[in-house]
Design a protein around this motif. Structure first.
Motif, PDB file in Angstrom:
ATOM      1  N   ASP A   1      43.075  42.592  24.616  1.00 58.68           N
ATOM      2  CA  ASP A   1      44.344  43.075  25.654  1.00 58.68           C
ATOM      3  C   ASP A   1      43.877  44.463  26.452  1.00 58.68           C
ATOM      4  O   ASP A   1      43.691  45.557  25.732  1.00 58.68           O
ATOM      5  CB  ASP A   1      45.512  43.290  25.003  1.00 58.68           C
ATOM      6  N   THR A   2      43.620  44.459  27.528  1.00 60.70           N
ATOM      7  CA  THR A   2      43.131  45.640  28.284  1.00 60.70           C
ATOM      8  C   THR A   2      44.379  46.499  28.951  1.00 60.70           C
ATOM      9  O   THR A   2      44.093  47.547  29.487  1.00 60.70           O
ATOM     10  CB  THR A   2      41.997  45.138  29.470  1.00 60.70           C
ATOM     11  N   SER A   3      45.379  45.903  28.844  1.00 62.66           N
ATOM     12  CA  SER A   3      46.502  46.830  29.761  1.00 62.66           C
ATOM     13  C   SER A   3      46.626  48.187  28.915  1.00 62.66           C
ATOM     14  O   SER A   3      47.039  49.121  29.717  1.00 62.66           O
ATOM     15  CB  SER A   3      47.815  45.809  29.343  1.00 62.66           C
TER      16      SER A   3
ATOM     17  N   HIS B   1      43.737  50.205  30.119  1.00 61.74           N
ATOM     18  CA  HIS B   1      43.891  50.688  31.493  1.00 61.74           C
ATOM     19  C   HIS B   1      45.239  51.912  31.522  1.00 61.74           C
ATOM     20  O   HIS B   1      44.998  52.929  32.429  1.00 61.74           O
ATOM     21  CB  HIS B   1      44.413  49.425  32.180  1.00 61.74           C
TER      22      HIS B   1
END
Length: 141
Positions: free
Chosen positions: A45-47, A50
Motif C-alpha cells: 500500500d503506497t498511499s 505518498h
C-alpha cells in the motif's frame, strides 16, 4: 498348478499397476514453476508512503526560512546543484536545475543560499530559484 496361480497373481498385479498408473492420466496438470498465485500476492500500500512524503514537502515549504538554507557544494555543475546542509554540513543532496533557474545574489560554490523547489511529475524535485543569504554580524548593529 502353483505356476498357474503365480502367473494369474502376476497378471492381476500387472493389470492393477497398469490401471492405477493410467487412471490419473486425465487429472489436470499444473506447472506453477516460479509463479505465485494471485491469492498469495498482496501489493504494498503506497498511499501511506505518498501521504507521508507530501506532508514532508508541505512542512518544508511552510517551515521557517532557516530550514531551506544550504551551502552550494563543490560537486555542482551546469545541470546539477549539490546542496549541503547548513551549518552542520552533514547532509548532502544533488538536485537537477530547471531550464530557466533564477539566481539572486552570488550562488557560487561555498556560498550560503536559500533554495526554492519545483515539484516535477508529483515526485521529483527540481531547483527553480536560488538566493544568496547574507548574515548580518552583531558588530554592524
Amino acid at each position: 498348478m502353483k505356476k498357474i496361480l503365480y502367473f494369474v497373481a502376476a497378471l492381476a498385479a500387472a493389470s492393477f499397476i497398469t490401471t492405477m498408473g493410467t487412471s490419473c492420466k486425465f487429472a489436470p496438470d499444473q506447472h506453477d514453476g516460479d509463479t505465485v498465485a494471485a491469492s498469495e500476492f498482496y501489493p504494498i500500500d503506497t498511499s501511506a508512503a505518498h501521504a507521508k512524503k507530501m506532508a514532508k514537502i508541505a512542512a518544508i515549504k511552510n517551515g521557517k526560512d532557516s530550514v531551506g538554507i544550504y551551502y552550494v557544494g563543490s560537486n555542482s555543475t551546469k545541470d546539477l546543484i549539490e546542496l549541503v546542509s547548513y551549518p552542520s554540513r552533514r547532509d548532502t543532496m544533488m538536485y537537477s536545475k530547471t531550464r530557466h533557474i533564477k539566481v539572486k545574489g552570488n550562488a557560487d560554490i561555498n556560498h550560503v543560499v536559500r533554495v526554492d523547489f519545483y515539484l516535477h511529475n508529483g515526485k521529483d524535485s527540481l531547483v527553480k530559484y536560488v538566493e544568496e543569504v547574507e548574515f548580518k554580524s552583531l558588530n554592524s548593529l
